[in-house]
Design a protein around this motif. Structure first.
Motif, PDB file in Angstrom:
ATOM      1  N   THR A 173       0.893  -1.082   0.080  1.00 14.13           N
ATOM      2  CA  THR A 173       0.036   0.020  -0.008  1.00 14.13           C
ATOM      3  C   THR A 173       0.799   1.205  -0.113  1.00 14.13           C
ATOM      4  OG1 THR A 173      -0.234  -0.095   2.529  1.00 14.13           O
ATOM      5  CG2 THR A 173      -2.032  -1.122   1.156  1.00 14.13           C
ATOM      6  N   MET A 177       1.726   4.188  -3.148  1.00 17.05           N
ATOM      7  CA  MET A 177       1.619   5.764  -2.961  1.00 17.05           C
ATOM      8  C   MET A 177       3.234   6.277  -3.260  1.00 17.05           C
ATOM      9  SD  MET A 177       0.781   7.925   0.592  1.00 17.05           S
ATOM     10  CE  MET A 177       2.329   7.528   1.169  1.00 17.05           C
ATOM     11  N   GLU A 180       3.309   6.394  -7.131  1.00 14.96           N
ATOM     12  CA  GLU A 180       2.233   7.251  -7.620  1.00 14.96           C
ATOM     13  C   GLU A 180       2.827   8.720  -7.453  1.00 14.96           C
ATOM     14  OE1 GLU A 180      -1.110   9.191  -9.455  1.00 14.96           O
ATOM     15  OE2 GLU A 180      -0.476   6.866  -9.154  1.00 14.96           O
ATOM     16  N   TRP A 301      -0.302  14.217   0.967  1.00 16.06           N
ATOM     17  CA  TRP A 301       0.082  12.950   0.760  1.00 16.06           C
ATOM     18  C   TRP A 301      -1.244  11.938   0.672  1.00 16.06           C
ATOM     19  CZ3 TRP A 301       4.083  10.755  -1.175  1.00 16.06           C
ATOM     20  CH2 TRP A 301       5.224  11.246  -0.888  1.00 16.06           C
ATOM     21  N   VAL A 304      -2.621  11.618  -2.731  1.00 14.22           N
ATOM     22  CA  VAL A 304      -2.063  10.736  -3.405  1.00 14.22           C
ATOM     23  C   VAL A 304      -2.292   9.443  -3.329  1.00 14.22           C
ATOM     24  CG1 VAL A 304       0.422   9.865  -4.086  1.00 14.22           C
ATOM     25  CG2 VAL A 304       0.013  12.283  -3.719  1.00 14.22           C
ATOM     26  N   ALA A 305      -2.522   9.213  -1.888  1.00 18.38           N
ATOM     27  CA  ALA A 305      -2.904   7.796  -1.485  1.00 18.38           C
ATOM     28  C   ALA A 305      -4.271   7.337  -2.010  1.00 18.38           C
ATOM     29  CB  ALA A 305      -2.938   7.489   0.159  1.00 18.38           C
ATOM     30  N   SER A 308      -3.967   6.013  -5.580  1.00 27.27           N
ATOM     31  CA  SER A 308      -3.386   4.956  -5.654  1.00 27.27           C
ATOM     32  C   SER A 308      -3.517   3.698  -4.741  1.00 27.27           C
ATOM     33  CB  SER A 308      -1.788   5.149  -5.476  1.00 27.27           C
ATOM     34  OG  SER A 308      -1.618   5.892  -4.187  1.00 27.27           O
ATOM     35  N   SER A 309      -3.146   3.930  -3.468  1.00 26.17           N
ATOM     36  CA  SER A 309      -3.313   2.619  -2.329  1.00 26.17           C
ATOM     37  C   SER A 309      -4.727   2.447  -2.063  1.00 26.17           C
ATOM     38  CB  SER A 309      -2.703   3.254  -0.963  1.00 26.17           C
ATOM     39  OG  SER A 309      -1.428   3.762  -1.358  1.00 26.17           O
TER      40      SER A 309
END
Length: 331
Positions: A173, A177, A180, A301, A304-305, A308-309
């Motif tokens: 995970t 991030m 990404e 952040w 971004v997570a 992605s994650s």
């Protein structure tokens, strides 16, 4: 006649000692963390070993720290098969086997120690523990460790700061991030990070506060982004026992293990926040720059997570979105 009685008494004593020896069950506990050096994950296992022995229920635990019995990633399979009895284990290491476990190392899902404590009694953790038990393992003690990210070259505060770096990530995970944001990923367990940084295999790493300390990573990095009030990184690293092992024990032995597990969990809860403070102090003493995320940097952040994650987990893991929503619902 007196001599015969003495001989018979001696035989009985030997037989009694022999039966006692046979009645003593010895369990093996394995973990990857340094032993006898103040790592609280090792101490959790040592507390359980000491208390179980003191309970005098015919049970003893031999502790093998520093990956001396099993390699870190081998421990999960060994427990499910009954080849290993007990481990202090970063649960996300088994996320390749049980994808749901990736939720226990998910960017921004915990944020601080107070919330971590509340998570233990949540529906989120009930669902995670049901998956653990389904795989053939039981939780003896909960433990959430805050973590950090550090680099050999610069401070990592914003997503742009990690672009182009080779980063060791503790799990998929966080790897998603970091990727990404433009990093490339180095996949190794925490006990190999020091050498990877030293040899240039990795430019930076994320890992727990405990591992940053016990593996002396302050000798290899220039700046660390410590947990602070806005910790992106929290990881569930419980003490686990093989269900096959547990089911073979007597009721008094099971009760002694549960009581010892509760005591070790209470110890860790008191220690966990202090680990972060010790990390900051130690890294500063070794001339490493220490920073923490502002709420704005944390939010950057999280965006971004989410792309992605979170998105990957929700798409690829059965009930993935449900798990994320359950964790975020804990106030």
């Amino acid at each position: 006649m007196r001599k015969l009685i003495t001989v018979l008494a001696g035989v009985a004593t030997v037989a009694a000692f022999s039966m006692a020896a046979q009645a003593q069950t010895v369990l093996k506990a394995s973990h990857q963390f340094p032993g006898g050096k103040g790592d609280p994950r090792d101490e959790m296992v040592q507390i359980i070993a000491r208390d179980v022995k003191a309970a005098n229920v015919g049970l003893e635990i031999q502790v093998y720290p520093g990956a001396s019995l099993f390699k870190p990633n081998e421990q999960w399979n060994a427990m499910t098969r009954g080849q290993l009895d007990i481990s202090s284990f970063p649960l996300d290491y088994a996320s390749g086997k049980v994808r749901a476990f990736g939720a226990t190392l998910m960017p921004g899902l915990v944020r601080n120690h107070e919330r971590a404590a509340r998570l233990n009694d949540s529906q989120f953790m009930k669902d995670i523990k049901a998956q653990i038990e389904k795989a053939g393992v039981l939780v003896l003690a909960d433990a959430w460790l805050a973590g950090a990210v550090a680099s050999k070259d610069k401070c990592i505060r914003k997503p742009d700061d990690i672009k182009g770096l080779k980063v060791r990530s503790a799990g998929p995970t966080f790897a998603a991030m970091w990727q990404e944001a433009g990093a490339s990923i180095v996949s190794i367990p925490s006990n190999e990070v020091y050498n990877a940084l030293q040899t240039g295999v990795a430019d930076g790493t994320d890992t727990s506060a405990g591992s940053f300390m016990s593996f002396r990573l302050y000798e290899q990095v220039k700046c660390i982004t410590a947990p602070g009030d806005n910790a992106l990184w929290f990881m569930y690293e419980p003490v686990l026992i093989s269900k096959k092992t547990f089911d073979k024990l007597t009721k008094p032995q099971q009760d002694a293990l549960r009581a010892a597990g509760k005591k070790s969990q209470e110890y860790f809860t008191k220690e966990s926040k202090g680990l972060d403070d010790k990390l900051v102090k130690t890294f500063k003493e070794h001339n490493v720059e220490v920073v923490t995320l502002t709420p704005e940097e944390y939010d950057a952040w999280i965006k971004v997570a989410q792309k992605s994650s979170y998105a990957t987990f929700a798409k690829e893991v059965p009930d993935g979105k449900k798990l994320i929503d359950e964790a975020l619902a804990v106030k």
